[in-house]
Design a protein around this motif. Sequence first.
Motif, PDB file in Angstrom:
ATOM      1  N   LEU A  27      36.103  37.931  52.178  1.00 52.25           N
ATOM      2  CA  LEU A  27      36.506  36.720  51.479  1.00 52.25           C
ATOM      3  C   LEU A  27      37.835  37.006  50.806  1.00 52.25           C
ATOM      4  N   VAL A  28      38.801  36.116  50.970  1.00 51.04           N
ATOM      5  CA  VAL A  28      40.057  36.217  50.225  1.00 51.04           C
ATOM      6  C   VAL A  28      40.022  35.154  49.138  1.00 51.04           C
ATOM      7  N   ASP A  29      39.976  35.597  47.899  1.00 50.06           N
ATOM      8  CA  ASP A  29      39.922  34.732  46.723  1.00 50.06           C
ATOM      9  C   ASP A  29      38.598  33.974  46.619  1.00 50.06           C
ATOM     10  N   ALA A  30      38.233  33.674  45.389  1.00 46.07           N
ATOM     11  CA  ALA A  30      37.008  32.924  45.103  1.00 46.07           C
ATOM     12  C   ALA A  30      37.344  31.947  43.981  1.00 46.07           C
ATOM     13  N   GLY A  31      38.111  30.919  44.341  1.00 43.21           N
ATOM     14  CA  GLY A  31      38.687  30.033  43.343  1.00 43.21           C
ATOM     15  C   GLY A  31      37.847  28.835  42.961  1.00 43.21           C
ATOM     16  N   LEU A  32      36.583  28.850  43.363  1.00 42.42           N
ATOM     17  CA  LEU A  32      35.648  27.796  42.973  1.00 42.42           C
ATOM     18  C   LEU A  32      34.441  28.457  42.319  1.00 42.42           C
ATOM     19  N   SER A  33      33.573  27.668  41.727  1.00 41.44           N
ATOM     20  CA  SER A  33      32.409  28.234  41.045  1.00 41.44           C
ATOM     21  C   SER A  33      31.560  29.041  42.025  1.00 41.44           C
ATOM     22  N   GLY A  34      30.777  29.980  41.503  1.00 35.88           N
ATOM     23  CA  GLY A  34      29.900  30.774  42.350  1.00 35.88           C
ATOM     24  C   GLY A  34      28.976  29.910  43.181  1.00 35.88           C
ATOM     25  N   LYS A  35      28.422  28.870  42.570  1.00 40.35           N
ATOM     26  CA  LYS A  35      27.506  27.966  43.269  1.00 40.35           C
ATOM     27  C   LYS A  35      28.210  27.238  44.413  1.00 40.35           C
ATOM     28  N   LYS A  36      29.433  26.769  44.158  1.00 39.51           N
ATOM     29  CA  LYS A  36      30.196  26.078  45.199  1.00 39.51           C
ATOM     30  C   LYS A  36      30.581  27.041  46.320  1.00 39.51           C
ATOM     31  N   MET A  37      30.921  28.269  45.956  1.00 37.72           N
ATOM     32  CA  MET A  37      31.266  29.269  46.977  1.00 37.72           C
ATOM     33  C   MET A  37      30.068  29.518  47.900  1.00 37.72           C
ATOM     34  N   GLU A  38      28.889  29.632  47.318  1.00 36.15           N
ATOM     35  CA  GLU A  38      27.682  29.834  48.135  1.00 36.15           C
ATOM     36  C   GLU A  38      27.445  28.648  49.063  1.00 36.15           C
ATOM     37  N   SER A  52      31.850  42.360  53.469  1.00 38.50           N
ATOM     38  CA  SER A  52      32.346  43.724  53.279  1.00 38.50           C
ATOM     39  C   SER A  52      33.091  43.860  51.958  1.00 38.50           C
ATOM     40  N   GLY A  53      33.629  42.743  51.445  1.00 42.55           N
ATOM     41  CA  GLY A  53      34.353  42.779  50.177  1.00 42.55           C
ATOM     42  C   GLY A  53      35.128  41.499  49.934  1.00 42.55           C
ATOM     43  N   ILE A  54      35.755  41.435  48.763  1.00 42.73           N
ATOM     44  CA  ILE A  54      36.603  40.300  48.381  1.00 42.73           C
ATOM     45  C   ILE A  54      38.008  40.820  48.123  1.00 42.73           C
ATOM     46  N   GLU A  59      45.886  36.351  39.968  1.00 44.19           N
ATOM     47  CA  GLU A  59      44.899  36.076  38.925  1.00 44.19           C
ATOM     48  C   GLU A  59      44.800  34.622  38.473  1.00 44.19           C
ATOM     49  N   HIS A  60      45.495  33.690  39.104  1.00 47.74           N
ATOM     50  CA  HIS A  60      45.387  32.291  38.678  1.00 47.74           C
ATOM     51  C   HIS A  60      43.973  31.765  38.935  1.00 47.74           C
ATOM     52  N   SER A  61      43.514  30.876  38.059  1.00 48.76           N
ATOM     53  CA  SER A  61      42.102  30.467  38.068  1.00 48.76           C
ATOM     54  C   SER A  61      41.677  29.800  39.368  1.00 48.76           C
ATOM     55  N   ASP A  62      42.608  29.114  40.044  1.00 53.06           N
ATOM     56  CA  ASP A  62      42.237  28.467  41.303  1.00 53.06           C
ATOM     57  C   ASP A  62      42.063  29.482  42.440  1.00 53.06           C
ATOM     58  N   HIS A  63      42.160  30.773  42.101  1.00 49.76           N
ATOM     59  CA  HIS A  63      41.922  31.835  43.082  1.00 49.76           C
ATOM     60  C   HIS A  63      40.833  32.813  42.642  1.00 49.76           C
ATOM     61  N   ILE A  64      40.447  32.786  41.368  1.00 50.83           N
ATOM     62  CA  ILE A  64      39.446  33.761  40.895  1.00 50.83           C
ATOM     63  C   ILE A  64      38.294  33.139  40.090  1.00 50.83           C
ATOM     64  N   LYS A  65      38.183  31.829  40.084  1.00 45.61           N
ATOM     65  CA  LYS A  65      37.200  31.171  39.214  1.00 45.61           C
ATOM     66  C   LYS A  65      35.778  31.725  39.392  1.00 45.61           C
ATOM     67  N   PRO A  90      40.342  40.410  31.949  1.00 46.51           N
ATOM     68  CA  PRO A  90      39.839  39.619  30.818  1.00 46.51           C
ATOM     69  C   PRO A  90      39.281  38.256  31.230  1.00 46.51           C
ATOM     70  N   LEU A  91      39.603  37.822  32.448  1.00 52.15           N
ATOM     71  CA  LEU A  91      39.225  36.481  32.900  1.00 52.15           C
ATOM     72  C   LEU A  91      37.930  36.450  33.700  1.00 52.15           C
TER      73      LEU A  91
END
Length: 264
Positions: A27-38, A52-54, A59-65, A90-91
């Motif tokens: 996965l490259v970036d996870a910019g949505l909520s965990g539930k939405k990503m699933e 295998s990994g992310i 670090e902008h929120s639309d890429h790491i939320k 910290p985020l």
Amino acid sequence: MTMRFSVLASGSTGNAFYVETDKQSFLVDAGLSGKKMESLFSEIDRKMENLSGILVTHEHSDHIKGLGVLARKYKLPIYANEKTWQAMEPLIGQVNAEQKFAFDMETVKSFSGLDIESFGVSHDAAEPMFYVFHHEGKKLVLITDTGYVSDRMKGIIKHADTYVFESNHDVQMLRAGRYPWNIKRRILGDFGHVSNEDAAIAMSEVIGDKTKSVYLAHLSQDNNLKELAEMSVAQTLEMKDMPVGVQFQLHHTDPKTPTILTEV
């Protein structure tokens, strides 16, 4: 052995990209909520626990939320460069040390026949970088969140089979829109996002004989439209004697709906 991918979500509200071979999946970036990503993973019939990994671009929120939540839930390895780690720690909350991996800019990491190459872009983040995926002679490029595409970037991304390429805004829509001027200036600047026209000019200089697909990505919800982006890019490429639909196709991406899992 094939390489497949899906643009799970792309836009100013959140970004995530999936790539797999028969042996590896990232996965490259996870910019949505965990539930939405699933939910997005289930739409392409994949399970997050099999990753295998992310890989993180910046670090902008639309890429790491959703990054911290997913890392903790699935105990996944996370790859980012040192400055990005410092900016995002910290985020994203507590992540176990054994899950943290350094992926320096301008380097290549190999995973069972999948070579992942990182390269720097021009964006107002700590040390933003994107990725080129090489597998069995195929080349897949992911490039968004850059104010311009430099000659150095073009050299790294040229002659790919597939591009996921930023086409963020229409300049006229942005200038006439409701954003305050300081935000407009940021988007239009060298550390912002590329416009439809600038994206197409860059594409014309990197698309090669084996290029089959270009996915227009990270479209602004306020300052662009899918149809406008496609028309602008197609017109500019036409002027460069690169008609869309002959050798290669243009495709949409969406902020909420993944593209079909597609072979490169």
